[in-house]
Design a protein around this motif. Structure first.
Motif, mmCIF file in Angstrom:
data_model
loop_
_atom_site.group_PDB
_atom_site.id
_atom_site.type_symbol
_atom_site.label_atom_id
_atom_site.label_comp_id
_atom_site.label_asym_id
_atom_site.label_seq_id
_atom_site.Cartn_x
_atom_site.Cartn_y
_atom_site.Cartn_z
ATOM 1 N N ASP A 62 0.978 -1.225 0.021
ATOM 2 C CA ASP A 62 -0.002 0.075 -0.003
ATOM 3 C C ASP A 62 0.818 1.474 -0.140
ATOM 4 O O ASP A 62 0.466 2.378 -0.824
ATOM 5 N N SER A 63 2.146 1.099 0.713
ATOM 6 C CA SER A 63 2.814 2.282 0.475
ATOM 7 C C SER A 63 3.576 2.743 -0.869
ATOM 8 O O SER A 63 3.509 3.895 -1.225
ATOM 9 N N ASN A 64 3.497 1.556 -1.570
ATOM 10 C CA ASN A 64 3.969 1.736 -3.059
ATOM 11 C C ASN A 64 2.861 2.520 -3.642
ATOM 12 O O ASN A 64 3.383 3.640 -4.510
ATOM 13 N N VAL A 65 1.621 2.283 -3.368
ATOM 14 C CA VAL A 65 0.378 3.048 -4.218
ATOM 15 C C VAL A 65 0.575 4.537 -3.672
ATOM 16 O O VAL A 65 0.601 5.455 -4.592
ATOM 17 N N VAL A 66 0.513 4.742 -2.463
ATOM 18 C CA VAL A 66 0.736 6.042 -1.877
ATOM 19 C C VAL A 66 1.742 6.910 -2.318
ATOM 20 O O VAL A 66 1.440 7.993 -2.679
ATOM 21 N N PHE A 67 2.926 6.351 -2.235
ATOM 22 C CA PHE A 67 4.160 7.274 -2.647
ATOM 23 C C PHE A 67 3.809 7.515 -4.050
ATOM 24 O O PHE A 67 4.104 8.576 -4.510
#
Length: 79
Positions: free
Chosen positions: A4-9
């Motif tokens: 999910d961090s990948n998507v947010v960044f």
């Protein structure tokens, strides 16, 4: 959280004005007395330079601890 961090960044850095982004992940944590509250469990900081150097198609999201400017697992489990 890591994927999910990948998507947010990727979403945050679409804005060209963003030079640095810090994510804090919170989850409900139960302490030794049985009380539950939301606690920060993960913090990841990326600069635009780092973001642009990541090959997002092949990036292993568990490597944030290696590539991030700041990476902290913030949760302290009761003993």
């Amino acid at each position: 959280m890591f994927e999910d961090s990948n998507v947010v960044f990727q979403s945050l850095f679409e804005n060209t004005d963003v030079e640095e982004a810090v994510l804090f992940w919170q989850l409900p944590v139960t302490d030794s007395t049985g009380n539950t509250s939301d606690k920060n469990v993960l913090k990841i900081t990326l600069t635009r330079d780092t973001f642009e150097n990541i090959n997002w198609e092949d990036f292993d999201s568990h490597d944030y601890k290696i590539v991030a400017e700041d990476y902290e697992e913030l949760i302290q489990f009761p003993e």
